[in-house]
Motif scaffolding. Structure first.
Motif, PDB file in Angstrom:
ATOM      1  N   LYS A  57       0.874  -1.172   0.000  1.00 42.88           N
ATOM      2  CA  LYS A  57       0.000   0.000   0.000  1.00 42.88           C
ATOM      3  C   LYS A  57       0.911   1.221   0.000  1.00 42.88           C
ATOM      4  CE  LYS A  57      -3.653  -2.649   0.521  1.00 42.88           C
ATOM      5  NZ  LYS A  57      -4.672  -2.806  -0.533  1.00 42.88           N
ATOM      6  N   PRO A  58       1.378   1.641  -1.174  1.00 42.83           N
ATOM      7  CA  PRO A  58       2.383   2.706  -1.252  1.00 42.83           C
ATOM      8  C   PRO A  58       1.975   3.977  -0.512  1.00 42.83           C
ATOM      9  CG  PRO A  58       2.090   1.672  -3.396  1.00 42.83           C
ATOM     10  CD  PRO A  58       1.011   1.130  -2.507  1.00 42.83           C
ATOM     11  N   GLY A  59       2.901   4.500   0.264  1.00 42.43           N
ATOM     12  CA  GLY A  59       2.674   5.743   0.976  1.00 42.43           C
ATOM     13  C   GLY A  59       2.050   5.593   2.345  1.00 42.43           C
ATOM     14  N   PHE A  60       1.705   4.348   2.720  1.00 43.44           N
ATOM     15  CA  PHE A  60       1.074   4.127   4.012  1.00 43.44           C
ATOM     16  C   PHE A  60       2.006   3.379   4.961  1.00 43.44           C
ATOM     17  CE2 PHE A  60      -2.680   4.792   1.368  1.00 43.44           C
ATOM     18  CZ  PHE A  60      -3.475   5.570   2.191  1.00 43.44           C
ATOM     19  N   ARG A  61       1.735   3.531   6.254  1.00 44.53           N
ATOM     20  CA  ARG A  61       2.445   2.758   7.260  1.00 44.53           C
ATOM     21  C   ARG A  61       2.208   1.276   7.028  1.00 44.53           C
ATOM     22  NH1 ARG A  61       1.431   7.676   9.721  1.00 44.53           N
ATOM     23  NH2 ARG A  61       2.865   8.302  11.416  1.00 44.53           N
ATOM     24  N   ARG A  62       3.216   0.463   7.383  1.00 41.63           N
ATOM     25  CA  ARG A  62       3.079  -0.995   7.191  1.00 41.63           C
ATOM     26  C   ARG A  62       2.214  -1.619   8.275  1.00 41.63           C
ATOM     27  NH1 ARG A  62       5.093   1.416   2.905  1.00 41.63           N
ATOM     28  NH2 ARG A  62       5.984  -0.068   1.448  1.00 41.63           N
ATOM     29  N   ASN A  63       2.007  -0.918   9.358  1.00 46.04           N
ATOM     30  CA  ASN A  63       1.041  -1.332  10.377  1.00 46.04           C
ATOM     31  C   ASN A  63       0.348  -0.068  10.875  1.00 46.04           C
ATOM     32  OD1 ASN A  63      -0.420  -2.964  12.087  1.00 46.04           O
ATOM     33  ND2 ASN A  63       1.236  -3.240  13.576  1.00 46.04           N
ATOM     34  N   HIS A  64      -0.868  -0.215  11.354  1.00 45.74           N
ATOM     35  CA  HIS A  64      -1.672   0.944  11.761  1.00 45.74           C
ATOM     36  C   HIS A  64      -1.794   1.926  10.592  1.00 45.74           C
ATOM     37  CE1 HIS A  64      -1.611  -0.352  15.986  1.00 45.74           C
ATOM     38  NE2 HIS A  64      -0.361  -0.693  15.754  1.00 45.74           N
ATOM     39  N   ALA A  65      -2.105   1.388   9.433  1.00 48.51           N
ATOM     40  CA  ALA A  65      -2.131   2.202   8.212  1.00 48.51           C
ATOM     41  C   ALA A  65      -3.303   3.175   8.172  1.00 48.51           C
ATOM     42  CB  ALA A  65      -2.173   1.296   6.983  1.00 48.51           C
ATOM     43  N   LYS A  66      -4.425   2.795   8.749  1.00 46.81           N
ATOM     44  CA  LYS A  66      -5.624   3.638   8.688  1.00 46.81           C
ATOM     45  C   LYS A  66      -5.724   4.464   9.968  1.00 46.81           C
ATOM     46  CE  LYS A  66     -10.622   3.540   7.869  1.00 46.81           C
ATOM     47  NZ  LYS A  66     -11.816   2.680   7.712  1.00 46.81           N
ATOM     48  N   GLY A  67      -5.692   5.780   9.819  1.00 52.89           N
ATOM     49  CA  GLY A  67      -5.744   6.607  11.010  1.00 52.89           C
ATOM     50  C   GLY A  67      -6.164   8.030  10.742  1.00 52.89           C
ATOM     51  N   LEU A  68      -6.048   8.852  11.785  1.00 52.14           N
ATOM     52  CA  LEU A  68      -6.505  10.233  11.753  1.00 52.14           C
ATOM     53  C   LEU A  68      -5.600  11.067  12.655  1.00 52.14           C
ATOM     54  CD1 LEU A  68      -9.043  11.622  10.442  1.00 52.14           C
ATOM     55  CD2 LEU A  68     -10.153  11.376  12.675  1.00 52.14           C
ATOM     56  N   CYS A  69      -5.210  12.257  12.194  1.00 49.65           N
ATOM     57  CA  CYS A  69      -4.370  13.145  12.999  1.00 49.65           C
ATOM     58  C   CYS A  69      -5.216  13.886  14.029  1.00 49.65           C
ATOM     59  CB  CYS A  69      -3.671  14.185  12.133  1.00 49.65           C
ATOM     60  SG  CYS A  69      -2.505  13.534  10.910  1.00 49.65           S
ATOM     61  N   VAL A  70      -4.600  14.173  15.177  1.00 57.82           N
ATOM     62  CA  VAL A  70      -5.250  14.979  16.207  1.00 57.82           C
ATOM     63  C   VAL A  70      -4.243  15.985  16.761  1.00 57.82           C
ATOM     64  CG1 VAL A  70      -7.086  13.412  16.933  1.00 57.82           C
ATOM     65  CG2 VAL A  70      -4.788  13.115  17.858  1.00 57.82           C
ATOM     66  N   ILE A  71      -4.750  17.120  17.191  1.00 57.30           N
ATOM     67  CA  ILE A  71      -3.927  18.202  17.725  1.00 57.30           C
ATOM     68  C   ILE A  71      -4.423  18.563  19.120  1.00 57.30           C
ATOM     69  CG2 ILE A  71      -3.026  20.537  17.347  1.00 57.30           C
ATOM     70  CD1 ILE A  71      -2.313  18.579  15.144  1.00 57.30           C
ATOM     71  N   GLY A  72      -3.483  18.807  20.030  1.00 57.29           N
ATOM     72  CA  GLY A  72      -3.894  19.174  21.374  1.00 57.29           C
ATOM     73  C   GLY A  72      -2.727  19.598  22.227  1.00 57.29           C
ATOM     74  N   GLU A  73      -2.862  19.391  23.536  1.00 56.71           N
ATOM     75  CA  GLU A  73      -1.812  19.768  24.472  1.00 56.71           C
ATOM     76  C   GLU A  73      -1.888  18.888  25.710  1.00 56.71           C
ATOM     77  OE1 GLU A  73      -2.636  23.849  25.209  1.00 56.71           O
ATOM     78  OE2 GLU A  73      -4.373  23.452  26.506  1.00 56.71           O
ATOM     79  N   PHE A  74      -0.754  18.799  26.391  1.00 58.95           N
ATOM     80  CA  PHE A  74      -0.693  18.067  27.653  1.00 58.95           C
ATOM     81  C   PHE A  74      -0.491  19.070  28.775  1.00 58.95           C
ATOM     82  CE2 PHE A  74       2.044  15.926  30.893  1.00 58.95           C
ATOM     83  CZ  PHE A  74       1.055  15.101  31.421  1.00 58.95           C
ATOM     84  N   ASP A  75      -1.401  19.037  29.747  1.00 57.98           N
ATOM     85  CA  ASP A  75      -1.347  19.958  30.882  1.00 57.98           C
ATOM     86  C   ASP A  75      -0.829  19.182  32.089  1.00 57.98           C
ATOM     87  OD1 ASP A  75      -1.635  22.023  32.645  1.00 57.98           O
ATOM     88  OD2 ASP A  75      -3.807  22.198  32.467  1.00 57.98           O
ATOM     89  N   ALA A  76       0.483  19.338  32.380  1.00 52.99           N
ATOM     90  CA  ALA A  76       1.101  18.613  33.487  1.00 52.99           C
ATOM     91  C   ALA A  76       0.761  19.267  34.818  1.00 52.99           C
ATOM     92  CB  ALA A  76       2.615  18.564  33.297  1.00 52.99           C
ATOM     93  N   ASN A  77       0.545  18.435  35.834  1.00 54.95           N
ATOM     94  CA  ASN A  77       0.235  18.944  37.170  1.00 54.95           C
ATOM     95  C   ASN A  77       1.447  18.945  38.100  1.00 54.95           C
ATOM     96  OD1 ASN A  77       0.532  16.212  37.845  1.00 54.95           O
ATOM     97  ND2 ASN A  77      -1.683  15.844  37.743  1.00 54.95           N
ATOM     98  N   GLY A  78       2.587  18.419  37.619  1.00 51.71           N
ATOM     99  CA  GLY A  78       3.803  18.398  38.418  1.00 51.71           C
ATOM    100  C   GLY A  78       3.993  17.156  39.259  1.00 51.71           C
TER     101      GLY A  78
END
Length: 352
Positions: A57-78
């Protein structure tokens, strides 16, 4: 006098001593790649076997090929700062680029056909250090070593005559690796969820957190959802893209959140075997909250060309002696190189 015949490797090494260090380094590189020992498991051999199932499947990952991007942040509490000096665990927010996916190498697979899901995240601190982690929605890995995983791929490969794995090969594999029965027992009882947003994602592998005094703490971690769990529905079985559509709909209504829960090992807990669970009474620390705000298709999205190599770690986190980590890192790199080369040769506008 009869001369004892030397091995090809020893002859090459003697030649390297005469020819200089660059040749020696080349030999070691070739050996590490498996070229001088064809029977050795290599990243290329593992990736070839992974892609032999769905085909290329040219251009795709060899595993976990089907996916979706997500954007966010991690709020650490220390809270995790007592275990790790990593900057991202100090109180404050760190940008995150992530990816949800289903297992397997077929980018056109129906979401309902693949019960195992994954969450991959890349945290980027202000100093530029990154932490990349790939987690899976299962409590432990089926097998302890890369070799066992490779043998499973080979044994489960469909017979061309029947379209199904050879029962005798599978029986021989299970007899050799009885630990896989434990995973099979879990899989029989497992009910897939109806959303990426409600799954718990686990590191599976152990890592070492290094504190400010240089002390090492063996840990695993999980992303535990704040969203209520729900099972897969009958209507989900009629929609090949229900996971992606569900995530887009949920994020349109507001952020999705997970707690980063760090589990601390005790003496005797396995550091090198992802197929073994640690006891449930181990100390846990809530390190903060992952908040995902938006999603983007992976084709052309910010996650598409990120290699979520589990050994890209910031100061304060180090690999354990789990052999799966080096194998994952090498296989991810091989897959990344192949698919990016394939993308470079695709015509403009051609679907990845």
């Amino acid at each position: 006098m009869t001369m004892k015949q030397s091995s090809p490797l020893s002859r090459l090494l003697r030649f390297a001593l005469v020819g200089g260090i660059p040749i020696l380094l080349a030999i070691l590189f070739l050996w590490a790649g498996g070229w001088l020992s064809p029977q050795r498991l290599t990243a290329g051999k593992l990736v070839d076997t992974l892609q032999s199932g769905p085909g290329e499947k040219p251009g795709f990952r060899r595993n976990h090929a089907k996916g979706l991007c997500v954007i966010g942040e991690f709020d650490a509490n220390g809270n995790a700062s007592v275990l790790s000096k990593a900057a991202l665990f100090a109180p404050g927010k760190t940008p995150v680029t992530g990816r949800f996916a289903i297992a397997g190498g077929n980018p056109d697979a129906p979401d309902f056909a693949v019960p195992i899901r994954s969450m991959a995240l890349a945290f980027t601190s202000p100093s530029g250090q990154q932490w990349r982690t790939g987690m899976n929605a299962m409590p432990f890995f089926p097998l302890p070593t890369p070799e066992a995983f490779y043998e499973q791929l080979v044994a489960s490969k469909p017979d061309p005559a029947t379209g199904k794995p050879d029962p005798q090969k599978m029986q021989a594999f299970v007899a050799k690796y009885p630990a896989v029965k434990v995973f099979g027992a879990w899989a029989q009882k497992y009910v897939p969820s109806g959303s990426w947003a409600v799954d718990r994602y686990n590191s599976l592998n152990a890592f070492n957190f290094i504190d400010k005094n240089g002390q090492s703490h063996l840990v695993r971690w999980s992303m535990v959802p704040q969203q209520a769990w729900q099972p897969i529905s009958e209507s989900d079985h009629q929609n090949k893209d229900f996971l992606q559509q569900d995530l887009v709909k949920r994020l349109a209504q507001g952020p999705l959140k997970w707690d980063l829960i760090v589990t601390v090992a005790q003496a005797g807990d396995a550091s090198n075997d992802a197929s073994k669970l640690w006891p449930a009474d181990r100390q846990t620390i809530n390190a903060g909250t992952l908040m995902l705000n938006s999603t983007v298709p992976q084709e052309g999205g910010p996650c598409n060309n990120i290699n979520y190599d589990p050994l890209i770690l910031p100061d304060g986190i180090a690999a354990s002696d789990d052999p799966l980590l080096n194998a994952r890192s090498a296989a991810y790199a091989k897959s990344y190189n192949r698919r990016t080369q394939e993308e470079a040769h695709q015509a403009p506008g051609e679907h990845l």
